[in-house]
Enzyme design. Structure first.
Site, short mmCIF file in Angstrom:
data_model
loop_
_atom_site.label_atom_id
_atom_site.label_comp_id
_atom_site.label_asym_id
_atom_site.label_seq_id
_atom_site.Cartn_x
_atom_site.Cartn_y
_atom_site.Cartn_z
CG PHE A 143 33.92 50.30 44.32
CD1 PHE A 143 33.39 50.62 45.55
CD2 PHE A 143 33.48 49.13 43.69
CE1 PHE A 143 32.41 49.82 46.15
CE2 PHE A 143 32.52 48.32 44.28
CZ PHE A 143 31.98 48.68 45.51
CG ASP A 227 38.69 45.59 40.23
OD1 ASP A 227 37.95 45.08 39.36
OD2 ASP A 227 38.27 45.93 41.35
CE LYS A 256 29.83 45.90 38.77
NZ LYS A 256 30.90 46.30 39.68
C1 LIG Z 1 31.42 46.01 41.03
C2 LIG Z 1 32.87 46.07 41.27
C3 LIG Z 1 33.47 45.32 42.30
C4 LIG Z 1 32.67 44.48 43.25
O1 LIG Z 1 31.97 43.46 42.64
P1 LIG Z 1 30.77 42.74 43.44
O2 LIG Z 1 30.32 41.67 42.51
O3 LIG Z 1 29.74 43.79 43.70
O4 LIG Z 1 31.33 42.22 44.70
C5 LIG Z 1 34.84 45.39 42.43
N1 LIG Z 1 35.58 46.16 41.62
C6 LIG Z 1 35.05 46.89 40.62
C7 LIG Z 1 35.92 47.70 39.73
C8 LIG Z 1 33.67 46.88 40.43
O5 LIG Z 1 33.13 47.63 39.47
#
Ligand SMILES: *Cc1c(COP(=O)(O)O)cnc(C)c1O
Length: 408
Positions: A143, A227, A256
């Protein structure tokens, strides 16, 4: 009676006015303090989700409140035509805590998805001398966010289906060293992946995968982009999850937990990847604004001052040992690292367990039908963990009991 009317009212208002892309929530929250939040009817909840690994310092932490209030009275926004002290301080701080050091550079956006959009563009800039590097590899079940670039990187066909065609060039591979060896060659610009797949249910990478990914990307001149949006900022017991592995990436994305709930995201590059972007190739009106960067500085300084990265290790251990000690037949495995905990269930009842917990005043979540995700604020205490374990035990017992009744 009056409570019921009030509940119906906000539900109705939500249903009438919010885009249908959101699933209607079960409760409406009004305030928080530390690891607890209260709904509009005054009910108290222990928050072991922290806004999905966002509220690093919990709710209403004085360091966060002070930074927002003080900076709001000074300067909130100026555009990127101007530099501001908190912006420079945060860029330097991120280079230090990530280990990117002097050769590192930082781009600021406003969310995780925006950080990954910047990473996507970074990958496009890594074309190679003959321009042949056009492929980006990502992992199945990964994700990376909801905007079109981030969605193209996301390895969940169900999320993409309604929005085809995707931005071309991204291929999703199985999470195995063999699949990576088969797929990678000199036409690959970048490999992007989560050190722990959060939305997939807090799923760890196979042993040795990240090390193999580093060797293979280096051999083929591809960027290794991690990420760290969910795993970063102390959550897994290091500032960033890759620091537990001995691997150095070419770039990481962060969002986050970085500002404890204030929206801000960043792309941090290491070494030669820092030279790929040139003037005018990317930007964002709000990106790196003085308010967001000031709050992030305050949150990161407090994490350092209070030793919260180390706390994530110790408290994560207590949670893991506690869940194992419950001895529930429902629990198949406990995954993740530090205070990013996934519980794999033997039955597809995660949503029911999460709902039973909410009824008992505990917030956790179910990223899929057989996984629970637990991600409390980094300030979580032993007493709060023990309370969490007691409610989790009751919730799993209630669901297991109900399941036995229906199958009997
Ligand atoms: C939450 C998340 C995203 C997206 O972040 P947003 O602030 O919701 O756009 C991307 N990658 C990972 C691993 C995430 O947990």
């Amino acid at each position: 009676m009056s409570t019921e009317t009030q509940t119906e009212t906000w539900n109705d208002r939500f249903g009438a006015s919010l885009m249908r892309s959101l699933t209607p929530p079960k409760i409406m929250l009004e305030r928080g303090q530390g690891c607890r939040v209260w709904d509009v009817d005054g009910n108290e909840y222990l928050d072991f989700l922290a806004g999905i690994a966002v509220n690093s310092l919990g709710h209403a932490h004085p360091a966060l409140v002070e930074a927002i209030s003080d900076q709001a009275a000074k300067l909130v926004h100026v555009s990127n035509y101007f530099a501001t002290p908190p912006q420079l301080e945060l860029a330097e701080r991120l280079k230090r805590i990530s280990g990117a050091g002097d050769a590192g550079r930082v781009y600021f956006g406003n969310s995780g998805a925006e950080a990954n959009e910047a990473a996507f563009k970074l990958a496009r800039l890594n074309r190679g001398a003959d321009g042949r590097k056009t492929r980006i590899l990502a992992l199945q079940q990964a994700f990376h966010g909801r905007t079109m670039g981030a969605l193209a990187l996301t390895g969940k066909p169900a999320l993409q289906e309604d929005f085809l065609p995707m931005i071309p060039g991204v291929e999703h591979i199985e999470t195995s060293i063999e699949a990576l060896e088969r797929s990678i060659d000199d036409t690959v610009a970048a490999l992007i992946l989560e050190p722990i797949k959060g939305e997939a249910g807090v799923v760890d990478l196979p042993e040795g995968f990240l090390q193999a990914a580093r060797t293979l990307t280096e051999t083929h001149g591809a960027l290794l982009i991690l990420d760290e949006i969910q795993t970063g900022i102390g959550r897994t017991g290091a500032w960033f999850a890759f620091q537990n592995t001995g691997v150095t990436p070419d770039a990481i994305t962060v969002a986050k937990g970085i500002a404890g709930g204030f929206p801000i995201g960043a792309l941090v590059t290491f070494g030669a990847a820092s030279d790929l972007f040139s003037a005018g190739q990317h930007g964002s009106t709000f990106g790196g604004n003085p308010l967001g960067t000031r709050v992030a500085n305050a949150v990161l300084a407090e994490i350092e001052r209070a030793g919260l990265v180390e706390n994530a290790v110790v408290k994560g251990e207590r949670i893991r040992a506690g869940i194992t000690a419950l001895g529930s037949d429902l629990v198949e495995e406990v995954r993740g690292s530090g205070l990013l905990v996934g519980v794999g269930l033997r039955l597809p009842v995660a949503a029911a367990v999460s709902a039973a917990a909410l009824d008992r005043g505990l917030i956790i979540n179910a990223p899929n039908e057989s996984s629970l995700r637990i991600a409390p604020p980094l300030i979580v205490s032993d007493d709060e963990i023990d309370e969490f374990l007691a409610i989790l035990a009751q919730s799993m017992a209630a669901v297991a009991g109900a399941d036995q009744e229906t199958t009997a």
